[in-house]
Design a protein around this motif. Structure first.
Motif, PDB file in Angstrom:
ATOM      1  N   GLY A 197       3.774  -6.433   2.162  1.00  0.00           N
ATOM      2  CA  GLY A 197       3.142  -6.326   3.402  1.00  0.00           C
ATOM      3  C   GLY A 197       3.617  -4.725   3.704  1.00  0.00           C
ATOM      4  N   VAL A 198       4.173  -4.025   2.766  1.00  0.00           N
ATOM      5  CA  VAL A 198       4.575  -2.735   3.291  1.00  0.00           C
ATOM      6  C   VAL A 198       3.745  -1.394   3.042  1.00  0.00           C
ATOM      7  CG1 VAL A 198       6.588  -1.075   2.689  1.00  0.00           C
ATOM      8  CG2 VAL A 198       7.102  -3.551   3.086  1.00  0.00           C
ATOM      9  N   TYR A 199       3.808  -0.552   3.527  1.00  0.00           N
ATOM     10  CA  TYR A 199       3.072   0.865   3.436  1.00  0.00           C
ATOM     11  C   TYR A 199       4.025   1.953   3.099  1.00  0.00           C
ATOM     12  CZ  TYR A 199       0.342   5.086   4.707  1.00  0.00           C
ATOM     13  OH  TYR A 199      -0.247   6.312   4.822  1.00  0.00           O
ATOM     14  N   TRP A 200       4.120   2.227   1.838  1.00  0.00           N
ATOM     15  CA  TRP A 200       5.272   2.911   1.212  1.00  0.00           C
ATOM     16  C   TRP A 200       4.955   4.566   1.356  1.00  0.00           C
ATOM     17  CZ3 TRP A 200       9.819   0.872   0.747  1.00  0.00           C
ATOM     18  CH2 TRP A 200       9.855  -0.758   0.389  1.00  0.00           C
ATOM     19  N   SER A 201       5.860   5.372   1.696  1.00  0.00           N
ATOM     20  CA  SER A 201       5.556   6.853   1.784  1.00  0.00           C
ATOM     21  C   SER A 201       6.884   7.338   1.102  1.00  0.00           C
ATOM     22  CB  SER A 201       5.360   7.231   2.984  1.00  0.00           C
ATOM     23  OG  SER A 201       4.152   6.733   3.580  1.00  0.00           O
ATOM     24  N   TRP A 202       6.862   8.697   1.045  1.00  0.00           N
ATOM     25  CA  TRP A 202       7.939   9.473   0.390  1.00  0.00           C
ATOM     26  C   TRP A 202       8.456  10.547   1.344  1.00  0.00           C
ATOM     27  CZ3 TRP A 202       4.651   6.318  -2.171  1.00  0.00           C
ATOM     28  CH2 TRP A 202       5.085   5.482  -3.002  1.00  0.00           C
ATOM     29  N   ASN A 203       9.822  10.778   1.520  1.00  0.00           N
ATOM     30  CA  ASN A 203      10.162  12.000   2.162  1.00  0.00           C
ATOM     31  C   ASN A 203      10.261  13.200   1.309  1.00  0.00           C
ATOM     32  OD1 ASN A 203      12.735  11.751   0.997  1.00  0.00           O
ATOM     33  ND2 ASN A 203      13.511  10.662   2.625  1.00  0.00           N
ATOM     34  N   LYS A 204      10.850  14.515   1.731  1.00  0.00           N
ATOM     35  CA  LYS A 204      10.736  15.598   0.917  1.00  0.00           C
ATOM     36  C   LYS A 204      11.371  15.362  -0.168  1.00  0.00           C
ATOM     37  CE  LYS A 204       8.757  19.095   3.941  1.00  0.00           C
ATOM     38  NZ  LYS A 204       8.689  18.169   5.241  1.00  0.00           N
ATOM     39  N   ASN A 205      12.691  14.554  -0.473  1.00  0.00           N
ATOM     40  CA  ASN A 205      13.453  14.381  -1.440  1.00  0.00           C
ATOM     41  C   ASN A 205      13.073  13.471  -2.415  1.00  0.00           C
ATOM     42  OD1 ASN A 205      15.378  15.827   0.141  1.00  0.00           O
ATOM     43  ND2 ASN A 205      16.178  14.126   0.986  1.00  0.00           N
ATOM     44  N   SER A 206      11.571  13.093  -2.470  1.00  0.00           N
ATOM     45  CA  SER A 206      11.019  11.889  -3.095  1.00  0.00           C
ATOM     46  C   SER A 206      12.005  10.525  -2.905  1.00  0.00           C
ATOM     47  CB  SER A 206      10.922  12.485  -4.468  1.00  0.00           C
ATOM     48  OG  SER A 206       9.550  12.586  -4.724  1.00  0.00           O
TER      49      SER A 206
ATOM     50  N   SER B 101       1.121  -1.139   0.062  1.00  0.00           N
ATOM     51  CA  SER B 101      -0.135   0.032   0.122  1.00  0.00           C
ATOM     52  C   SER B 101       0.920   1.129   0.080  1.00  0.00           C
ATOM     53  CB  SER B 101      -0.821  -0.056   1.182  1.00  0.00           C
ATOM     54  OG  SER B 101      -1.818   1.181   1.039  1.00  0.00           O
ATOM     55  N   LEU B 102       0.362   2.342  -0.101  1.00  0.00           N
ATOM     56  CA  LEU B 102       1.423   3.404  -0.123  1.00  0.00           C
ATOM     57  C   LEU B 102       0.535   4.828   0.113  1.00  0.00           C
ATOM     58  CD1 LEU B 102       1.736   4.852  -3.698  1.00  0.00           C
ATOM     59  CD2 LEU B 102       0.164   3.003  -3.147  1.00  0.00           C
ATOM     60  N   TYR B 103       1.100   5.876   0.556  1.00  0.00           N
ATOM     61  CA  TYR B 103       0.438   7.040   0.794  1.00  0.00           C
ATOM     62  C   TYR B 103       1.334   8.198  -0.667  1.00  0.00           C
ATOM     63  CZ  TYR B 103      -0.204  12.142   2.108  1.00  0.00           C
ATOM     64  OH  TYR B 103      -0.237  13.391   2.147  1.00  0.00           O
ATOM     65  N   PRO B 104       0.631   8.445  -1.624  1.00  0.00           N
ATOM     66  CA  PRO B 104       1.570   9.129  -2.813  1.00  0.00           C
ATOM     67  C   PRO B 104       1.896  10.402  -2.298  1.00  0.00           C
ATOM     68  CG  PRO B 104      -0.741   8.905  -3.161  1.00  0.00           C
ATOM     69  CD  PRO B 104      -0.695   8.229  -1.935  1.00  0.00           C
ATOM     70  N   GLY B 105       1.481  11.095  -1.180  1.00  0.00           N
ATOM     71  CA  GLY B 105       1.621  12.603  -1.031  1.00  0.00           C
ATOM     72  C   GLY B 105       0.134  13.257  -1.145  1.00  0.00           C
ATOM     73  N   CYS B 106       0.079  14.297  -0.791  1.00  0.00           N
ATOM     74  CA  CYS B 106      -1.275  15.113  -1.003  1.00  0.00           C
ATOM     75  C   CYS B 106      -1.331  15.486  -2.307  1.00  0.00           C
ATOM     76  CB  CYS B 106      -1.545  16.110   0.110  1.00  0.00           C
ATOM     77  SG  CYS B 106      -3.214  16.759   0.124  1.00  0.00           S
TER      78      CYS B 106
END
Ligand code: NDP
Ligand code: PMR
Length: 395
Positions: free
Chosen positions: A355-364, A298-303
């Protein structure tokens, strides 16, 4: 060569939504004074489709199998094109992901969309090569449509290597619930139950694919999965409770339309559905990762504050939300950037962990994010799975 396939009619999504109704004229959680009520008659009325034709266009010949083609004269083995099914690829994140994958030349995208013409125009406007995608009708607000989609997609005789459950509806201004063709509250019906059936049905197709990394991706969100952050604490907060409303059929007849059994709240229903999405991904992982080798993520792609997701929100919200996210929370991400992120989860050889929930930090740069308590509750995930399979006719 283009193949034009059969056209048939599917049950419509039933709508009990009052036209122009606005649940509360609140912007960013702050209620507007009554005197400031805004014109809402132009709000989206997407649940009013009466019938939709099934349209399949296979613009290209089926993708070749097996996954590694024989050595070329130069002696180099090449990977065949992957095929990715993306639901809701007619706009926003789904379209941007389809474009990003198609542009690599390494992917064929099956755009699973409820509005064929819209999807076709969107793909053309995005500059996608006609040979890089196939549009197949899918209305997640009808379980019959989901089952028909599975049949249609199998008829294409393309391997299915990745499935992305991306489509969603968000009805923050609805005063009354609307319902899917099967009588479920719309947000949970489309975002969770429709996808639940789709993913369960396509799991065997993923399992039989010979692609090196087969993946099932379900799009999540910070506002539901991270009640441990500020974004996840904006009311109404997601809460599935003991799932009594879902167990009762979520139909408003003798049971609540909300999963936790409470009063209808469109914004909460969306967030609840996203918690279901993230719990479902983890339950898939626990039940099937070892057995099938499929990666579940799963992921949160950003707003992505500019997408159609907010089409039913009040005009003032739609005006101010992008700058608010850009300059104040700094959580904003463009559709293009978000599409690249999801395309990474589809295809990056380094993102194979399940089983991972991916997100990205400010540097993508991607990282494995932690889900908050409810969105990682294994007992709740099991219960959700068991109730959901009954509701969609799998148990
Ligand atoms: P959009 O509204 O732009 O895209 C949603 C897509 O879902 C559209 O293609 C829409 O089709 C499709 N869809 C809606 N209902 C159905 C249905 N019944 N059957 C089939 N397809 C349907 O929104 P986003 O791109 O923002 O949303 C994509 C995903 O990203 C969602 O899962 C959302 O929860 C998630 N997300 C979005 C964030 C954001 O900030 N925007 C943040 C975090 C997650 P149509 O074009 O016909 O309306
Ligand atoms: Mg939220 C602090 C960072 C942050 C982030 C990353 C988001 C993302 N939001 C943040 C903060 C805030 N928001 C704050 C402080 C407020 C109150 C002023 C706020 C309000 C707000 C509203 C009213 N935010 C919203 C809404 C919506 O209607 C959106 C929503 O919940 O859709 C379900 C939304 C969102 N904020 C986000 C993201 C990603 C969304 C939308 C999409 C989603 O979660 O899927």
């Amino acid at each position: 060569m283009a193949l034009q396939a059969a056209t048939s009619f599917l049950p419509s999504a039933l709508s009990a939504r009052k036209e122009g109704s606005v649940k509360d004229s609140a912007f960013l959680g702050v209620r507007l004074a009554d005197g400031l009520k805004l014109e809402t008659s132009a709000l989206g009325q997407r649940a009013k489709r009466v019938s939709t034709s099934v349209a399949i266009r296979a613009q290209t010949a089926a993708v070749s199998s097996p996954s590694v083609t024989p050595a070329s004269p130069s002696g180099k083995k090449t990977l065949r094109k992957g095929t990715a099914v993306i639901t809701g690829a007619s706009s926003g994140l789904g379209l941007a992901t389809a474009k990003a994958l198609a542009e690599t030349g390494k992917w064929h995208v099956i755009m699973a969309c409820r509005d064929f013409l819209k999807a076709s125009r969107a793909a053309t406007a995005a500059g996608m090569d006609k040979g890089s995608y196939t549009i197949v009708h899918l209305d997640l607000a009808s379980l019959d449509s989901v089952r028909q989609f599975v049949k249609n997609v199998r008829q294409l005789e393309m391997p299915i290597d990745v499935v992305v459950c991306n489509a969603a509806v968000y009805q923050p201004t609805a005063k009354e619930p609307s319902y899917t063709a099967d009588g479920f509250e719309m947000s949970v019906g489309v975002n969770h139950l429709g996808h639940f059936l789709l993913a369960r049905e396509l799991l065997s197709d993923l399992q039989s694919s010979d692609y090196p990394s087969k993946r099932l991706i379900i799009v999540g969100s910070i506002t539901a999965g991270n009640t441990n952050t500020l974004a996840g604490n904006v009311p109404p907060k997601a809460n599935l409770g003991d799932l009594r409303g879902l167990a009762g059929g979520l139909n408003g007849v003798g049971s609540s339309v909300m999963i936790d059994g409470g009063e209808f709240d469109g914004a909460k229903a969306y967030k609840d559905s996203k918690v279901c999405n993230m719990l479902t991904m983890q339950e898939f992982h626990r039940r099937y990762h070892e057995e099938t080798g499929v990666t579940f993520a799963s992921l949160y792609p950003g707003c992505i504050a500019t997408t159609g997701l907010f089409r039913e929100h009040i005009p003032l919200f739609r005006l101010l939300f992008p700058p608010f996210q850009k300059y104040i929370t700094k959580g904003y991400v463009s559709e293009e950037e978000a599409g690249k992120r999801l395309a990474q989860v589809v295809s990056d050889p380094s993102l194979t962990k399940s089983g991972v929930y991916w997100s990205w930090n400010k540097n993508s740069a991607s990282f494995e994010n932690q889900l908050s308590e409810e969105a990682s509750d294994a007992d709740k995930a099991k219960k959700l799975w068991e109730i959901s399979e009954k509701l969609v006719g799998l148990a």
